[in-house]
Design a protein around this motif. Structure first.
Motif, PDB file in Angstrom:
ATOM      1  N   LYS A 475       0.841  -1.197   0.000  1.00  0.00           N
ATOM      2  CA  LYS A 475       0.000   0.000   0.000  1.00  0.00           C
ATOM      3  C   LYS A 475       0.877   1.248   0.000  1.00  0.00           C
ATOM      4  N   ASP A 476       0.543   2.177  -0.889  1.00  0.00           N
ATOM      5  CA  ASP A 476       1.200   3.489  -0.923  1.00  0.00           C
ATOM      6  C   ASP A 476       2.718   3.348  -0.984  1.00  0.00           C
ATOM      7  N   ILE A 477       3.170   2.837  -2.120  1.00  0.00           N
ATOM      8  CA  ILE A 477       4.588   2.545  -2.355  1.00  0.00           C
ATOM      9  C   ILE A 477       5.127   3.522  -3.405  1.00  0.00           C
ATOM     10  N   THR A 478       6.361   3.978  -3.223  1.00  0.00           N
ATOM     11  CA  THR A 478       6.996   4.873  -4.193  1.00  0.00           C
ATOM     12  C   THR A 478       8.320   4.288  -4.658  1.00  0.00           C
ATOM     13  N   VAL A 479       8.491   4.239  -5.976  1.00  0.00           N
ATOM     14  CA  VAL A 479       9.745   3.841  -6.622  1.00  0.00           C
ATOM     15  C   VAL A 479      10.138   5.010  -7.514  1.00  0.00           C
ATOM     16  N   SER A 480      11.205   5.738  -7.132  1.00  0.00           N
ATOM     17  CA  SER A 480      11.455   7.020  -7.776  1.00  0.00           C
ATOM     18  C   SER A 480      12.939   7.275  -8.012  1.00  0.00           C
ATOM     19  N   ASN A 481      13.234   7.925  -9.141  1.00  0.00           N
ATOM     20  CA  ASN A 481      14.569   8.459  -9.426  1.00  0.00           C
ATOM     21  C   ASN A 481      15.653   7.384  -9.449  1.00  0.00           C
ATOM     22  N   ASN A 482      15.283   6.159  -9.783  1.00  0.00           N
ATOM     23  CA  ASN A 482      16.252   5.070  -9.841  1.00  0.00           C
ATOM     24  C   ASN A 482      16.769   4.880 -11.259  1.00  0.00           C
ATOM     25  N   LEU A 483      17.971   4.317 -11.365  1.00  0.00           N
ATOM     26  CA  LEU A 483      18.574   3.929 -12.638  1.00  0.00           C
ATOM     27  C   LEU A 483      18.753   2.419 -12.607  1.00  0.00           C
ATOM     28  N   VAL A 484      18.112   1.720 -13.538  1.00  0.00           N
ATOM     29  CA  VAL A 484      18.144   0.258 -13.561  1.00  0.00           C
ATOM     30  C   VAL A 484      18.617  -0.206 -14.928  1.00  0.00           C
ATOM     31  N   ALA A 485      19.709  -0.991 -14.939  1.00  0.00           N
ATOM     32  CA  ALA A 485      20.333  -1.379 -16.202  1.00  0.00           C
ATOM     33  C   ALA A 485      20.583  -2.880 -16.269  1.00  0.00           C
ATOM     34  N   ASP A 486      20.375  -3.438 -17.436  1.00  0.00           N
ATOM     35  CA  ASP A 486      20.880  -4.754 -17.820  1.00  0.00           C
ATOM     36  C   ASP A 486      20.393  -5.928 -16.981  1.00  0.00           C
TER      37      ASP A 486
END
Length: 675
Positions: A475-486
């Motif tokens: 509930k009410d989760i934030t995934v922000s400003n991340n860099l995800v590669a490969d």
């Protein structure tokens, strides 16, 4: 997902003439010699840093890819085919050296320390080897690193094995290699060994002993008499490490008998220092040194500080237990654990400034051999370096208000971090994760909901299995400003899934201002390519308010966005209430959106370019009804651009035109560029 439909995704290559055969992606070919520009390019996740400005962790090191450096070795890749050395390299390319060969990097700024990411062969029967690598700067005195493959090279089916000669671990499972269940097939199919090798890379850090200036040359050379037939160098990280931190007003573990040489076991000394510090309201200080700790250090209401993670190293052996522990572990090893939630959990724990180096070489899911574990509320984990444990940080709640920041977690057998069961008001920020063996960052609401948690400003590279960031309910989760590669196989960069017994999603799920690159892997079980963002309804509807805002999906191997309901439940569960706004998609091997579920989504100001197939590959639930697909798209305006078939969100595709191509061929897009 249906397994009766045959076909294979196309291969991938930077070469325009690449053949469209096989699973996944194609090698562009090696080069017998490679001369880079005079200054080795600085990258972030193998990209121009300008393309990912404001995304990912702010770290103390700079990254330089070996394929951009000067070398007399062979550049391998780019190649995204699982089970290959290039596929697991940062940027899907690396340099392969034979004895006597070298690669040379030009320092972009002053540095006194380096990290080398590499791979060397396994032993013929598994278990790894060691081999030397010489390091010199400007042709001066040589230091020798001892590389190892003892923590690399897993094989076979989950939960994998160290034995390259093993038969199938699960012959009763369906596998793509034969498109069959081997145990139920006559004649029994012959499976090539080693079966599905992966997790090839490891990394090692080295203090150079002095500070070198920008422009100095760091040469990595394989000795002529190396016992390794080849050595692959993926990248070099260089940094200027500051002086060790000193705390004279703390309970120093040396006073309680800890051995900084690592010859004697120091667990009891740590326990005594913690007890003393709690009694006199002091911090615990661990000065520079390598300390042998072969079991859990239980922490509660205590602060433990090291001199910095380059200087204070807490290292342990994995120890087999004479009988299983109450938590079903059959091994123990180095780790800092809060009390388990059933025992009340721990509170007010603060860990900072040291390394935790484990000795985990196989995946046993019941083992508690994680770097940090248990339950910790009102706590902070800051500036740790964690390597060779099962999971870097695995928290079993309920627990609240715990914050992980500025950590580096590499070379794990399983997850990087998992908020598991009732973790609330907690965060992971400004941290770096590379070469995890499962989800790099996960929140798993098994039985009890996780709520009000944030993953923000993290950099994730090359998870060898599963996802970069995975959210399983909450509930009410934030995934922000991340860099995800490969991501390498069977996962995506960003994943929302109603699976693994998780409680439903609820409230608002914010997926905001993230950048993914070279994401969307080949899913073995379904024989299809996944999206960089993968929404999956397996056990329940996914119907929370999902806001995907400001994200950039770059160089997608297949599609950028994917909605899936598993085939057996596709008529039971749907994905609805998903909203995309101000999103950029730069390059897709196939579509911008792939829908293989019932449900709906809205799109506003979603701009796309270099799209390889129809913009929306809409299969719905594969009933192909006269009324159209069971998945509907709403155009809220401003959705521009496209690719080979015209505008990616054309009026004729709306709201639910069936455009289903079950396994479209891959069209290789150009490399990402400034928008």
């Amino acid at each position: 997902m249906s397994r009766s439909i045959t076909g294979a995704p196309s291969r991938w290559s930077a070469a325009a003439t690449a053949a469209a055969v096989g699973l996944g992606v194609l090698v562009a070919g090696g080069t017998a010699a490679h001369a880079a520009p005079s200054a080795t390019a600085v990258t972030r996740a193998a990209l121009d840093p300008a393309l990912v400005a404001g995304r990912g962790a702010s770290v103390d090191f700079v990254e330089q890819e070996a394929e951009n450096a000067k070398t007399n070795g062979v550049v391998i890749g780019p190649d995204r085919t699982a089970y290959t050395l290039p596929a697991e390299a940062s940027g899907r390319s690396a340099v392969k050296l034979t004895p006597g060969q070298w690669v040379e990097f030009t320092l972009p700024k002053a540095a006194n320390a380096i990290t080398v990411r590499y791979s060397i062969p396994d032993a013929p029967n598994g278990g790894g080897i060691t081999a030397p690598l010489n390091v010199s700067v400007n042709g001066g005195q040589t230091k020798t690193m001892t590389l190892t493959s003892q923590y690399s090279w897993l094989y076979n089916q989950y939960p994998f094995t160290n034995d390259p000669n093993a038969d199938l671990l699960h012959p009763d499972w369906w596998i793509t290699e034969c498109g069959c269940v081997p145990a139920a097939t006559t004649p029994t199919p012959q499976i090539t060994k080693p079966f599905r090798p992966f997790h090839f890379y490891d990394e090692q850090r080295l203090l150079l002993g002095k500070t070198y200036k920008a422009g100095d040359k760091v040469k990595l050379q394989v000795p002529g008499k190396s016992n390794a037939a080849w050595t692959v160098i993926d990248l070099l990280d260089s940094e200027l490490v500051g002086a060790p931190k000193v705390n004279l007003l703390a309970a120093n573990v040396l006073f309680f008998g800890a051995d900084p040489t690592g010859r004697r076991e120091s667990s009891d000394a740590f326990d005594m220092a913690i007890a003393f510090a709690k009694a006199f309201r002091l911090k615990v200080y661990v000065p520079p040194g390598t300390y042998q700790v072969n079991r859990h250090i239980v922490v509660d209401n205590v602060t433990i500080e090291g001199a910095g993670n380059w200087y204070t190293i807490i290292k342990g052996k994995e120890v087999a237990l004479s009988e299983p522990a109450p938590d079903q572990s059959i091994h123990t090893g180095v780790g800092f654990y809060g009390k388990y939630a059933k025992d009340g959990g721990s509170n007010n724990v603060h860990l900072s400034g040291f390394s935790i180096i484990g000795d985990v070489r196989e995946r046993i899911d019941t083992d508690q051999v994680n770097g940090v574990g248990g339950a910790m509320s009102n706590s902070t984990i800051d500036g740790l370096y964690i390597q060779h444990t099962k999971v870097g940080l695995w928290f079993d709640g309920p627990m609240t208000n715990t914050h992980v920041k500025n950590v580096t977690v590499v070379d794990q057998i399983a997850d990087g971090l998992n908020f598991h069961t009732g973790v609330t008001n907690s965060s992971v920020t400004n941290s770096f994760w590379r070469n995890t063996g499962d989800d790099a960052l996960a929140m798993w609401s098994e039985k009890t909901v996780n709520a009000n948690n944030t993953f923000d400003r993290n950099t994730i590279q090359t998870p060898t299995l599963a996802n970069g960031i995975a959210i399983y309910g909450g509930k009410d989760i934030t995934v922000s400003n991340n860099l995800v590669a490969d991501p390498i196989r069977e996962g995506s960069a960003l994943h929302l899934g109603t699976r693994f017994g998780a409680e439903p999603f609820s409230g608002t799920i914010n997926i905001t201002n993230n950048t993914t690159v070279r994401a969307g892997t080949y899913e073995l079980n379904w024989n299809i390519g996944l999206g960089a963002l993968w929404l999956f309804a397996l056990e329940k509807n996914l119907d929370a308010n999902v806001q995907v805002v400001g994200d950039h999906f770059l160089d997608n191997t297949y599609n950028a966005i994917m909605f899936v309901a598993d085939w057996p439940v596709k008529d039971l569960y749907s994905i609805t209430n998903v909203h995309f706004k101000n999103v950029r998609v730069d390059g897709t091997g196939t579509s911008v959106v792939s829908a293989r579920a019932a449900g709906s989504a809205t799109f506003e100001n979603v701009d796309a370019r270099n799209v390889g197939a129809v913009g929306v590959n809409n299969c719905g639930t594969f009933h192909f009804t006269p009324a159209g697909s069971e998945f509907s798209l709403t155009d809220l305006g401003g959705n521009d651009g496209g690719g080979t078939t015209g505008p990616w969100l054309a009026p004729w595709e709306l709201p639910n035109t069936i455009t289903c191509d079950d396994r479209p061929p891959v069209v290789v897009p150009p490399a990402p560029a400034p928008w």
